[in-house]
Write an enzyme that holds these catalytic residues in place. Structure first.
Site, mmCIF file in Angstrom:
data_model
loop_
_atom_site.group_PDB
_atom_site.id
_atom_site.type_symbol
_atom_site.label_atom_id
_atom_site.label_comp_id
_atom_site.label_asym_id
_atom_site.label_seq_id
_atom_site.Cartn_x
_atom_site.Cartn_y
_atom_site.Cartn_z
ATOM 1 C CB ILE A 46 -0.977 0.018 1.199
ATOM 2 C CG1 ILE A 46 -0.212 -0.237 2.499
ATOM 3 C CG2 ILE A 46 -2.068 -1.015 1.027
ATOM 4 C CD1 ILE A 46 -1.062 -0.091 3.748
ATOM 5 N N GLY A 47 2.117 1.094 -0.444
ATOM 6 C CA GLY A 47 3.014 2.244 -0.492
ATOM 7 C C GLY A 47 4.167 2.117 0.478
ATOM 8 C CD GLN A 48 3.351 -1.738 2.734
ATOM 9 O OE1 GLN A 48 2.869 -1.086 1.830
ATOM 10 N NE2 GLN A 48 2.893 -2.933 3.031
ATOM 11 C CB SER A 88 4.062 -4.174 12.172
ATOM 12 O OG SER A 88 3.453 -3.019 12.668
ATOM 13 N NE ARG A 89 -0.135 -10.965 9.015
ATOM 14 C CZ ARG A 89 0.008 -11.613 7.862
ATOM 15 N NH1 ARG A 89 0.147 -10.929 6.742
ATOM 16 N NH2 ARG A 89 0.012 -12.914 7.806
ATOM 17 C CB THR A 91 9.200 -6.642 6.721
ATOM 18 O OG1 THR A 91 9.064 -5.480 5.912
ATOM 19 C CG2 THR A 91 10.641 -7.112 6.694
ATOM 20 N N GLY A 290 6.243 -0.976 10.832
ATOM 21 C CA GLY A 290 5.044 -0.269 10.374
ATOM 22 C C GLY A 290 4.272 0.494 11.432
ATOM 23 C CD GLU A 291 -0.647 -1.742 13.170
ATOM 24 O OE1 GLU A 291 -0.662 -1.963 14.391
ATOM 25 O OE2 GLU A 291 -1.425 -2.270 12.369
#
Ligand code: FES
Ligand code: FES
Lengths: 364, 174
Positions: A46-48, A88-89, A91, A290-291
């Site tokens: 999603i862009g990450q 945050s899963r 990677t 991530g989060e």
């Protein structure tokens, strides 16, 4: 009436790969007859940058150049399952899945190469798109040649699939003990703020942030997560309230003029640091970023507000109104140079002989 | 109604009260300007109207008869990017990319007005553009590097693929 500066900090830990079970990612990889690699995996970018990171993981595990690898996560029919881009899963769990699949493709590749070179697979290694005999690097074959041999000579397909999931770990009914997560990331954040005690406005001047991500597979993407998360955290700390009049929905912000998000004008100075203490279970030692990237700022900002003007704002966002109300409630007698803070909410009354009566508001 | 869009003249059939955003997306088929809020709040629909960054969602077609419009499609092409595009690429200034077209047009407008824009100029010019992904850091860095002329705007042809197998395999069509 003046502007006051203050500094606060917070520290967080953030788990990934939780003990609840039932949260897998799967991947399937095949090699084209010329050595190029197609990866089918469900993790949505999603862009990450999960596509980039997964491509890197596959290329490095397989020993081929980055440009040879194509991620296909275009639809849920052709891609194996991934429960989603959340928690945050991407990677960690998605990355582990493509790594497992790539490892199996590598084994198949070396098996075919072994037949072509007449060398035992355990004596072969692959890097930069070439299979070489260990210790005799001129006995080699391009990965494209091995893939062509598999296709046209042996009539076989070089392929591999894999999945990763944190197994369910039941908490012990007596002690609550279990294996709660696969890896923990850590972060600390220092916020320097300026508080206007007349308007209640808080500005974040600087954020110093340190993130332990295990291993930054793509440092630029990690920076992107840290910087983006910092501005989300700043918004949560100072500006953004989903339902200003919760639980009534009638007056909630439904446009950018009433739901305030940080803009370039809110940009603080950043000093970001990435630490790498590898995890044992993540791909190449990676943990999550991530989060967690927007968790530390609100607490650091609120403690910086306390440092600046001596009041705790205990509900985020710390809007001018909340800061001013907290300042109004402040009672701050000074005795012999020591500052005693009386906070009605925290009920110092119970330890005060006068029931708190003697603590009068002192205008700051 | 007529407009000059990315250098080409267009006769348009949309009624005069249609927003420029809808004209570009629905009638002309240029999809770089995004429909974010359609209230003027987010900035992602920004295009250049006679060189000035303007919100296409708030601009009725009837108000800009004959104007020259520039969208991201008019900035450069993949092998020869505009300085702003090249700088965004170099600095990894997009994540989801939804804000990117508006950011690029605002930055292009700014640098046309003020080629040596300072950091404060950039923060001001982009202040009405929301980005929820990047935290603005890399976007601001990108625009500043474009302002300083520190970008290479050419892009190489993609790297060669693995190429022809070096051994001829019996039975292979190669
Ligand atoms: S779509 Fe025009 S400003 Fe949001
Ligand atoms: S890159 Fe996602 S909104 Fe800016």
């Amino acid at each position: 009436m003046a502007k006051h500066r203050g500094r606060g900090f917070s520290a967080i830990e953030y788990p990934t790969g939780m003990n609840q079970g039932g949260d897998p990612s799967q991947a399937w990889i095949k090699m084209k007859p010329d050595g190029r690699v197609d990866v089918f995996a469900g993790t949505v970018d999603i862009g990450q940058g999960s596509k980039t990171v997964h491509t890197q993981i596959v290329a490095d595990t397989l020993g081929v150049p980055y440009d040879w690898v194509t991620m296909d996560n275009s639809n849920t029919d052709s891609s194996p399952l991934c429960t989603g881009t959340f928690a945050s899963r991407g990677t960690f769990i998605g990355g582990n899945a493509v790594a497992v699949a790539a490892e199996r493709v590598r084994e198949r590749l070396l098996e075919i190469a072994a037949r072509e070179l007449e060398i035992d697979p355990s004596d072969l290694e692959v890097s930069d798109g070439e299979v070489r005999a260990k210790g005799a690097p001129d006995r080699k074959l391009g990965v494209g040649d091995v893939a062509a041999a598999a296709t046209w000579t042996h009539g076989e397909l070089i392929t591999g699939s894999g999945a990763w999931m944190k197994p369910y770990s039941a908490p012990d009914p007596d002690t609550g003990e279990c294996d709660p997560h696969a890896a923990i990331s850590y972060a600390a954040c220092v916020a320097d703020v300026e508080v206007d005690d007349e308007t209640g406005e808080v500005r974040v001047l600087k954020l110093i942030q340190v993130y332990d991500v295990g291993h930054a597979i793509n440092p630029t993407l990690v920076e992107g997560q840290i910087e983006g998360g910092a501005m989300m955290g700043l918004g949560l700390g100072l500006l953004e309230a989903t339902y200003p009049y919760y639980p009534a929905l009638d007056h909630r912000g439904d446009q950018f003029g009433s739901y305030l998000a940080p803009s370039t004008k809110d940009l603080p100075e950043f000093d970001n640091v990435i630490l790498e203490y590898p995890s044992s279970e993540g791909p190449f030692g990676a943990k999550a970023i991530g989060e967690m990237a927007n968790n530390a700022q609100p607490a650091a900002i609120c403690s910086a507000i306390y440092d600046a003007v001596g009041v705790w704002v205990t509900e985020c966002p710390a809007t001018p109104e909340r800061v001013l109300r907290a300042l109004e409630r402040r009672s701050e007698p000074r005795r012999e140079g020591k500052r005693i803070v009386f906070d009605e909410d925290l009920s110092v009354r119970s330890v005060s002989a006068t029931g708190g009566e003697g603590f009068l508001a002192v205008d700051g | 109604m007529s407009l000059i869009i990315n250098g080409a003249e267009y006769e348009l059939a949309s009624p005069p009260l249609t927003s420029l955003l809808n004209v570009l997306r629905e009638e002309v088929g240029l999809l770089s300007p995004k429909a974010g809020c359609q209230q003027g709040g987010c900035g992602t629909c920004t295009v250049l109207i006679d060189g000035e960054p303007r919100r296409a969602c708030l601009t009725p077609l009837g108000a800009i008869e004959g104007a020259a419009i520039t969208t991201v499609e008019g900035l450069g092409d993949p092998r020869n990017l505009s300085p702003v595009q090249a700088a965004f690429h170099e600095h990894y200034a997009a994540q989801c990319g939804f804000c990117t077209p508006g950011m690029m047009m605002a930055a292009t407008g700014l640098l046309a007005r003020r080629p040596d824009a300072t950091r404060d100029d950039v923060l001001e010019a982009l202040a009405g553009h929301f980005c929820r992904c990047t935290g603005y850091v890399k976007i601001v860095d990108a625009v500043l590097s474009a302002a300083a002329g520190r970008v290479d705007t050419t892009r190489p042809e993609p790297e060669a693929e693995p190429g022809e197998p070096s051994v001829v395999i019996p039975g292979s069509p190669a």
